[in-house]
Write an enzyme that holds these catalytic residues in place. Structure first.
Site, PDB file in Angstrom:
ATOM      1  N   ASN A 139       0.803  -1.233   0.000  1.00 25.69           N
ATOM      2  CA  ASN A 139       0.000   0.000   0.000  1.00 25.69           C
ATOM      3  C   ASN A 139       0.833   1.279   0.000  1.00 25.69           C
ATOM      4  O   ASN A 139       0.365   2.313  -0.463  1.00 25.69           O
ATOM      5  CB  ASN A 139      -1.014  -0.007   1.157  1.00 25.69           C
ATOM      6  CG  ASN A 139      -0.370   0.114   2.506  1.00 25.69           C
ATOM      7  OD1 ASN A 139       0.756  -0.332   2.711  1.00 25.69           O
ATOM      8  ND2 ASN A 139      -1.066   0.717   3.451  1.00 25.69           N
ATOM      9  N   GLU A 237       4.182  -3.319  12.470  1.00 26.48           N
ATOM     10  CA  GLU A 237       3.178  -2.260  12.293  1.00 26.48           C
ATOM     11  C   GLU A 237       1.976  -2.905  11.632  1.00 26.48           C
ATOM     12  O   GLU A 237       2.049  -3.327  10.473  1.00 26.48           O
ATOM     13  CB  GLU A 237       3.734  -1.129  11.418  1.00 26.48           C
ATOM     14  CG  GLU A 237       4.649  -0.182  12.156  1.00 26.48           C
ATOM     15  CD  GLU A 237       3.996   0.473  13.359  1.00 26.48           C
ATOM     16  OE1 GLU A 237       2.760   0.667  13.362  1.00 26.48           O
ATOM     17  OE2 GLU A 237       4.720   0.766  14.328  1.00 26.48           O
ATOM     18  N   CYS A 271      -3.265   1.901   6.881  1.00 24.01           N
ATOM     19  CA  CYS A 271      -3.564   1.443   8.239  1.00 24.01           C
ATOM     20  C   CYS A 271      -3.963   2.625   9.114  1.00 24.01           C
ATOM     21  O   CYS A 271      -4.543   2.448  10.176  1.00 24.01           O
ATOM     22  CB  CYS A 271      -2.398   0.676   8.841  1.00 24.01           C
ATOM     23  SG  CYS A 271      -0.925   1.642   8.964  1.00 24.01           S
TER      24      CYS A 271
HETATM   25  C1  UN1 Z   1       0.292   7.490   6.216  1.00 29.95           C
HETATM   26  O1  UN1 Z   1      -0.795   7.547   6.773  1.00 29.95           O
HETATM   27  O2  UN1 Z   1       0.638   8.341   5.396  1.00 29.95           O
HETATM   28  O3  UN1 Z   1       0.539   0.904   6.146  1.00 29.95           O
HETATM   29  C2  UN1 Z   1       1.268   6.422   6.541  1.00 29.95           C
HETATM   30  C3  UN1 Z   1       0.125   2.010   6.498  1.00 29.95           C
HETATM   31  C4  UN1 Z   1       0.918   2.766   7.542  1.00 29.95           C
HETATM   32  C5  UN1 Z   1       1.540   3.999   7.012  1.00 29.95           C
HETATM   33  C6  UN1 Z   1       0.595   5.139   6.922  1.00 29.95           C
HETATM   34  N1  UN1 Z   1       1.945   1.891   8.092  1.00 29.95           N
HETATM   35  O4  UN1 Z   1      -0.880   2.468   5.999  1.00 29.95           O
END
Ligand code: UN1
Length: 463
Positions: A139, A237, A271
């Site tokens: 993503n 994460e 996320c």
């Molecule tokens: C963002 O909100 O710009 O996988 C970063 C994801 C998160 C990173 C988000 N670890 O969406």
């Protein structure tokens, strides 16, 4: 010489399923093991290379990334569906991540401490870990890999990187840029393949000293099951179910615009996406109208891309159906985009009449779906927003400074936003969550060195 047979995967454009955008050669388990061994051998030299030189290679990679912005953005758009505009923004973010960590090569690595003895010099310094495995999602095919790889390298580790197979072509471009920038052989190694084969080798390899992963909770759990009992460092994460709260005293134009942006940007596949919004009843009707006006502005296929894959498409549509069957009221979107049947396009979707026990109120969707929930007051909104297995990000929209600070104190998340959307991350700021959203040290900023180094305390007796 043994003949190696590698599986080949055709990569298709999720915006136009008939278009094959390239092929990925998947490496074998034995090749992966050999690559890990190579990264282990390269560690000694890399660790002993000046951190200023290591940083300089990151800076050159940033320049090369900017020079190739169009190719990198276009490749990612075609293989995982994010719009070109979103990708251009992400590549720029990638360059600034590289520049931030390039500078780390010139920053202090420890402290000189007073000793109880006049004869002793006492200081601490940071040292790298060894081989780091970075396992990254589709993503953010540029930014997330870079915010793991850049600190890992500048602090002196070697890296074996497994990008998501759904972002493999972009991954290859990024790895090539590091090579062009002069990174020595075997310091950064890209391995293309499935998590269940290639990924598993990385989790089990004794040479791998740390695993940094961003992705689903299911895979995160497998990482803990496989490597949690070893002395590998682990950083995960994972998911989120990020809430926004709109209070009666909020600037409703700002709150509704940013709530829809937070929910639908990148087709909701972040996320950090806003996936539930609690609105105080005094402004509920007005705020809901404005949310729908904002949703209407989205042009699927232009300002909002497809979801990334068939799996994503099916899971998101299933979550929408479940919400309907549990009694949520569909007020916007709710299914595939009618005139875009040649790709995985889903309309931005908004549900109201959502109760706290419905799946749509507590399960991560990872798609363009927003649950709208009416609350009596701030206290109810705070209680419901905190009642979640996740704790990544949360927003409050208010002009009341006491309530804003109360929310900063009491919201159970790692990232808290006042009058801003739930997503976003700047390279100099620590990123991560609490509860089931994250395990291990924070990413980015000065926090990154907690994960990618260990400390050495030195005592010198001058007597
Ligand atoms: C963002 O909100 O710009 O996988 C970063 C994801 C998160 C990173 C988000 N670890 O969406």
């Amino acid at each position: 010489m043994a003949i190696i047979t590698r599986a080949i995967r055709d990569q298709f454009n999720p915006a136009k399923l008939s278009e094959c955008v390239g092929q990925v050669e998947m490496i074998t388990i034995d090749e992966t093991k050999a690559i890990v061994a190579g990264a282990h051998d390269a560690f000694e030299n890399w660790k002993n290379t000046s951190s200023v030189t290591r940083g300089e290679i990151l800076r050159v990679t940033a320049d090369l990334l900017e020079q190739n912005i169009d190719t990198v953005a276009e490749t990612a758009t075609r293989e995982m569906g994010k719009t070109k505009n979103e990708m251009i923004g992400e590549v720029k973010r990638g360059a600034s991540i590289l520049r931030y960590f390039a500078q780390e090569g010139m920053r202090a690595t420890g402290e000189v401490l007073p000793s109880a003895s006049e004869m002793k010099i006492l200081y601490s310094t940071r040292v790298p870990l060894g081989v780091v495995a970075a396992i990254t999602p589709w993503n953010f095919p540029v930014a997330i890999p870079l915010w793991k790889i850049a600190p890992a390298l500048v602090y002196g580790n070697t890296v074996v990187w497994k990008p998501s197979i759904e972002a493999a072509l972009t991954g290859q471009l990024i790895a090539d840029l590091f090579e062009q920038a002069g990174l020595p052989k075997n310091v950064l190694n890209i391995v293309q393949g499935r998590g269940s084969s290639v990924g598993q080798v990385l989790l089990e390899a004794p040479e791998v000293k740390a695993i940094t992963f961003t992705g689903s909770n299911g895979v995160g759990q497998n990482i803990l099951n496989t490597a949690g009992h070893t002395n590998k460092k682990i950083q995960l994460e994972l998911g989120g179910k990020n809430a926004a709260i709109i209070l009666a005293d909020a600037d409703l134009n700002l709150a509704t615009k940013l709530t829809i942006e937070g929910a639908m940007k990148q087709t909701g596949q972040r996320c950090t996406a806003t996936s539930r919004v609690y609105i105080e009843e005094a402004v509920y009707d007005k705020a809901l109208d404005q949310l729908l006006v904002e949703a209407q502005k989205i042009e699927v296929g232009v300002t909002m891309g497809p979801v990334s894959s068939q799996g994503q498409y099916e899971n998101i549509l299933a979550a929408i159906e479940k919400a309907k069957s549990e009694g949520a009221k569909l007020v916007f979107g709710g299914g595939p985009t009618k005139d875009q049947s040649d790709g995985y396009f889903i309309d931005p979707t908004v549900f109201t009449n959502v109760t706290h026990d419905m799946a749509i109120a507590h399960e991560e969707v990872f798609g363009p779906v927003l649950a709208v929930i009416k609350v009596k007051d701030y206290e109810e909104a705070l209680r419901l927003s905190n009642d979640s297995e996740f704790g990544l990000s949360a927003s409050i929209y208010t002009s009341n400074i006491q309530k804003a600070f109360d929310f900063i104190n009491r919201s159970e998340v790692g990232l808290v936003q006042v009058n801003d959307e739930t997503g976003g991350a700047e390279p100099q700021a620590p990123f991560g969550g609490v509860k089931n959203s994250s395990t291990g040290a924070r990413e980015q900023g000065q926090a990154a060195k907690e994960f990618f180094t260990t400390m050495k305390t030195v005592t010198i007796n001058t007597k």
